[in-house]
Design a protein around this motif. Structure first.
Motif, PDB file in Angstrom:
ATOM      1  N   GLN A  50      76.936  57.222  28.928  1.00 56.44           N
ATOM      2  CA  GLN A  50      76.563  55.899  28.345  1.00 56.44           C
ATOM      3  C   GLN A  50      76.853  54.948  29.338  1.00 56.44           C
ATOM      4  OE1 GLN A  50      77.788  54.839  24.506  1.00 56.44           O
ATOM      5  NE2 GLN A  50      76.626  56.493  23.526  1.00 56.44           N
ATOM      6  N   LEU A  51      75.759  54.034  29.917  1.00 55.41           N
ATOM      7  CA  LEU A  51      75.837  53.095  30.708  1.00 55.41           C
ATOM      8  C   LEU A  51      77.320  52.053  30.224  1.00 55.41           C
ATOM      9  CD1 LEU A  51      74.746  51.338  32.990  1.00 55.41           C
ATOM     10  CD2 LEU A  51      73.338  50.172  31.693  1.00 55.41           C
ATOM     11  N   ASP A  52      77.337  51.968  29.047  1.00 56.06           N
ATOM     12  CA  ASP A  52      78.517  51.080  28.802  1.00 56.06           C
ATOM     13  C   ASP A  52      79.773  51.659  29.264  1.00 56.06           C
ATOM     14  OD1 ASP A  52      76.966  48.990  27.375  1.00 56.06           O
ATOM     15  OD2 ASP A  52      77.238  50.332  25.289  1.00 56.06           O
ATOM     16  N   ASP A  53      79.896  53.029  29.261  1.00 58.65           N
ATOM     17  CA  ASP A  53      81.311  53.612  29.751  1.00 58.65           C
ATOM     18  C   ASP A  53      81.327  53.237  31.035  1.00 58.65           C
ATOM     19  OD1 ASP A  53      81.803  54.408  27.010  1.00 58.65           O
ATOM     20  OD2 ASP A  53      80.919  56.435  27.298  1.00 58.65           O
ATOM     21  N   ILE A  54      80.043  53.593  31.780  1.00 61.19           N
ATOM     22  CA  ILE A  54      79.959  53.344  33.280  1.00 61.19           C
ATOM     23  C   ILE A  54      80.417  52.180  33.638  1.00 61.19           C
ATOM     24  CG2 ILE A  54      78.579  53.319  35.452  1.00 61.19           C
ATOM     25  CD1 ILE A  54      76.901  55.420  33.989  1.00 61.19           C
ATOM     26  N   VAL A  55      80.188  50.993  32.991  1.00 65.54           N
ATOM     27  CA  VAL A  55      80.325  49.545  33.248  1.00 65.54           C
ATOM     28  C   VAL A  55      81.836  49.360  33.078  1.00 65.54           C
ATOM     29  CG1 VAL A  55      80.362  47.142  32.339  1.00 65.54           C
ATOM     30  CG2 VAL A  55      77.994  48.494  32.343  1.00 65.54           C
ATOM     31  N   VAL A  56      82.509  50.034  32.098  1.00 62.44           N
ATOM     32  CA  VAL A  56      83.956  49.919  31.921  1.00 62.44           C
ATOM     33  C   VAL A  56      84.558  50.637  33.258  1.00 62.44           C
ATOM     34  CG1 VAL A  56      85.999  50.656  30.522  1.00 62.44           C
ATOM     35  CG2 VAL A  56      83.875  49.846  29.484  1.00 62.44           C
ATOM     36  N   GLN A  57      84.421  51.829  33.528  1.00 64.38           N
ATOM     37  CA  GLN A  57      84.890  52.397  34.497  1.00 64.38           C
ATOM     38  C   GLN A  57      84.362  51.736  36.149  1.00 64.38           C
ATOM     39  OE1 GLN A  57      84.381  57.065  34.881  1.00 64.38           O
ATOM     40  NE2 GLN A  57      83.599  56.622  32.899  1.00 64.38           N
ATOM     41  N   LYS A  67      68.638  59.510  36.498  1.00 62.12           N
ATOM     42  CA  LYS A  67      67.521  59.968  35.397  1.00 62.12           C
ATOM     43  C   LYS A  67      68.194  59.038  34.201  1.00 62.12           C
ATOM     44  CE  LYS A  67      69.341  64.484  34.749  1.00 62.12           C
ATOM     45  NZ  LYS A  67      69.025  65.948  34.841  1.00 62.12           N
ATOM     46  N   THR A  68      67.514  58.634  33.339  1.00 62.21           N
ATOM     47  CA  THR A  68      67.947  57.833  32.249  1.00 62.21           C
ATOM     48  C   THR A  68      67.421  58.220  30.922  1.00 62.21           C
ATOM     49  OG1 THR A  68      66.352  55.650  32.477  1.00 62.21           O
ATOM     50  CG2 THR A  68      68.548  55.504  33.590  1.00 62.21           C
ATOM     51  N   GLU A  69      68.130  57.947  29.703  1.00 64.54           N
ATOM     52  CA  GLU A  69      67.452  58.119  28.435  1.00 64.54           C
ATOM     53  C   GLU A  69      68.068  57.222  27.408  1.00 64.54           C
ATOM     54  OE1 GLU A  69      68.164  62.455  27.649  1.00 64.54           O
ATOM     55  OE2 GLU A  69      70.256  61.761  26.563  1.00 64.54           O
ATOM     56  N   VAL A  70      67.405  56.842  26.136  1.00 63.53           N
ATOM     57  CA  VAL A  70      68.025  56.106  25.306  1.00 63.53           C
ATOM     58  C   VAL A  70      68.486  56.864  24.238  1.00 63.53           C
ATOM     59  CG1 VAL A  70      67.578  54.071  23.936  1.00 63.53           C
ATOM     60  CG2 VAL A  70      66.599  54.154  26.181  1.00 63.53           C
ATOM     61  N   ARG A  71      69.690  57.037  23.759  1.00 63.59           N
ATOM     62  CA  ARG A  71      70.169  57.764  22.539  1.00 63.59           C
ATOM     63  C   ARG A  71      70.845  56.721  21.657  1.00 63.59           C
ATOM     64  NH1 ARG A  71      73.677  62.708  25.085  1.00 63.59           N
ATOM     65  NH2 ARG A  71      72.002  63.826  26.160  1.00 63.59           N
ATOM     66  N   ASN A  72      70.238  56.721  20.446  1.00 65.65           N
ATOM     67  CA  ASN A  72      70.841  55.798  19.406  1.00 65.65           C
ATOM     68  C   ASN A  72      70.830  54.421  19.848  1.00 65.65           C
ATOM     69  OD1 ASN A  72      71.503  58.080  17.816  1.00 65.65           O
ATOM     70  ND2 ASN A  72      73.386  58.510  18.737  1.00 65.65           N
ATOM     71  N   GLY A  73      69.756  54.011  20.425  1.00 60.50           N
ATOM     72  CA  GLY A  73      69.760  52.432  20.920  1.00 60.50           C
ATOM     73  C   GLY A  73      70.459  52.290  22.348  1.00 60.50           C
ATOM     74  N   ARG A  74      71.196  53.394  22.970  1.00 56.34           N
ATOM     75  CA  ARG A  74      72.025  53.054  24.189  1.00 56.34           C
ATOM     76  C   ARG A  74      71.566  53.713  25.149  1.00 56.34           C
ATOM     77  NH1 ARG A  74      77.361  50.982  22.791  1.00 56.34           N
ATOM     78  NH2 ARG A  74      77.611  50.700  20.612  1.00 56.34           N
ATOM     79  N   VAL A  75      71.861  53.129  26.304  1.00 52.80           N
ATOM     80  CA  VAL A  75      71.319  53.834  27.487  1.00 52.80           C
ATOM     81  C   VAL A  75      72.262  54.761  28.007  1.00 52.80           C
ATOM     82  CG1 VAL A  75      70.345  53.317  30.090  1.00 52.80           C
ATOM     83  CG2 VAL A  75      69.884  51.712  28.210  1.00 52.80           C
ATOM     84  N   SER A  76      71.754  55.749  28.360  1.00 56.01           N
ATOM     85  CA  SER A  76      72.587  56.891  29.227  1.00 56.01           C
ATOM     86  C   SER A  76      71.945  57.043  30.239  1.00 56.01           C
ATOM     87  CB  SER A  76      72.966  58.061  28.274  1.00 56.01           C
ATOM     88  OG  SER A  76      73.500  57.920  27.176  1.00 56.01           O
ATOM     89  N   VAL A  77      72.978  57.490  31.491  1.00 54.53           N
ATOM     90  CA  VAL A  77      72.430  57.899  32.701  1.00 54.53           C
ATOM     91  C   VAL A  77      73.024  58.974  33.217  1.00 54.53           C
ATOM     92  CG1 VAL A  77      72.281  56.680  35.298  1.00 54.53           C
ATOM     93  CG2 VAL A  77      72.751  55.228  33.240  1.00 54.53           C
TER      94      VAL A  77
END
Lengths: 227, 216
Positions: free
Chosen positions: B157-164, B187-197
């Protein structure tokens, strides 16, 4: 003649059409196929096998109603000439706004395949290999060689001038005069270019105090016809 | 120390002799398939080198999987790029004309990946336009390298990357992500409204070139 926005695939071909045809099958919306082939002209068997493979690919493309260019290489063992030929063709296709979907480097002689791979690295063309036994396509994740990122503007300028004047014996002082920069500045850039393997210094034949600046032949392949 | 490495296979002694004649060297390294040392071509080169009182280093590689082969050759080149006793950098040149097509092509990719001077010797010598010492590291900004190093083949999840990542803002990280996407490295995808990379295959290659093992 192709229209803009058309999709071409490139390939190298040896004895086996099966090394190229899977890429034609697996690439969507292909309009044109360009492939490079050739055999040692002293080897009658090799010439016949390459001719058979070429005919098979041409037949396949015609049946599929694809435009096709079969490029016969004068010498399929001359690495440098092949690299320059392929790069020129790719640049022309790009200039005409055509998309090169993929380059299949599986077929042909070893120098032909390696020259095609080198061109793909320099031009950033997606590249595939077809496995010898399974005929499975293997996509090669290549990084484009961006010489803009590893050579400074001044270094590129010096290389282009040296390439244009490669028949002349040019000293550092003459080079500085031609560029219109101070000798010390040019000397600094030349040292960097020597460290990067792009130029070399040779002793002047008549005056041992002078050095001739020579551009390495690889620089021609690096810069292509951008000069 | 000057090291000449060359891809090699049965029948390729003339190509290696061409390289030996044109390129100065103190140590010769031949890279080829397992069983290379049993070939008659190898014995000719070894006996010839023996005349100067030197051995030939043999590096056997597996040649089934193309990208694995690139990795193996990269490891061989890295090993010979430094003098093990002094730790100093060797002047290493790689000839790619010997061996199978697969071996030569994999060696070419490894040379570009590591910025190793390379050439193709077969009757005539063609130097390849590798910029000596320029590696994958030179093509990316420190922030892009940091971003890539946080990823593998699996989605995060992008949010986890932002933290790290530890960047001052999420926008800064998103900017890095956009730049890497343009290069087809993500590559990116949206899962449950959250961006994953995750890294694309090209991104995984970059990651390997940067010296990090990928998880996939």
């Amino acid at each position: 003649m192709l229209e803009s926005n058309m999709v071409a695939i490139f390939g190298t071909l040896g004895y086996r059409p099966k090394s190229l045809i899977p890429t034609i099958r697996s690439t969507p919306d292909v309009d044109k196929v360009v492939f490079y082939c050739g055999a040692d002209k002293k080897d009658a068997e090799a010439v016949a096998k390459v001719a058979d493979a070429k005919k098979a690919v041409l037949d396949y493309c015609r049946t599929m109603k694809l435009a096709v260019d079969a490029v016969e290489l004068d010498d399929p063992f001359d690495f440098k000439s092949i690299a320059i030929k392929i790069r020129t063709d790719i640049k022309r296709h790009k200039r005409e706004g055509k998309e090169i979907a993929v380059f299949n480097i599986a077929g042909g002689t070893r120098p032909t395949s390696s020259a095609a791979l080198l061109t793909c690295i320099l031009e950033g063309v997606p590249t595939v290999y077809v496995h010898d036994v399974t005929y499975e396509e293997i996509r090669l994740p290549l990084l484009r060689m961006e010489y803009n990122q590893v050579l400074s503007k001044e270094e590129r300028e010096i290389l282009k001038i040296l390439l244009k004047n490669r028949s002349k014996e040019m000293t550092e002082v003459e080079l500085a005069r031609l560029i219109g920069k101070h000798k010390a500045t040019v000397n600094h850039h030349l040292r960097n270019l020597i460290a990067k393997g792009a130029v070399r210094l040779e002793n002047h034949k008549k005056d041992s105090r002078k050095k001739i600046v020579r551009v390495e032949e690889s620089t021609e392949l690096l810069l292509g016809d951008d000069e | 120390m000057k090291v000449l490495a060359s891809t090699f296979g049965e029948g390729d002694h003339n190509k290696v002799l061409d390289a030996m004649r044109r390129l100065p060297y103190e140590r010769l390294v031949l890279i080829g398939e397992r069983g290379l040392a049993d070939s008659s071509s190898f014995r000719r080169i070894r006996d010839f080198e023996g005349l100067s009182g030197h051995d030939v280093d043999v590096e056997a590689v597996e040649t089934d999987d193309f990208m694995e082969l690139v990795n193996e050759i990269s490891a061989v080149l890295q090993k010979h790029a430094r003098n093990p006793s002094t730790g100093e950098r060797n002047a290493l040149v790689l000839n790619i004309s010997g061996g199978s097509k697969l071996l030569g092509d994999a060696a070419l990719i490894a040379a570009f990946r590591l910025g190793i001077e390379a050439c193709h010797c077969d009757h005539q010598m063609t130097k390849l336009p590798v910029i000596r010492g320029a590696t994958a590291l030179d093509r990316f900004t420190p922030a892009q390298i940091r971003f890539i190093s946080l990823l593998g083949g699996d989605f995060i999840q992008l949010d986890d990357i932002v933290v790290q990542f530890g960047a001052p803002s999420k926008q800064a990280v998103e900017r890095v992500m956009r730049d890497l996407r343009k290069l087809d490295l993500l590559k990116t995808e949206v899962r449950n409204g959250r961006v994953s990379v995750a890294l694309s295959r090209a991104g995984e290659e970059v990651s390997r070139a940067l010296g990090k093992n990928c998880s996939s």
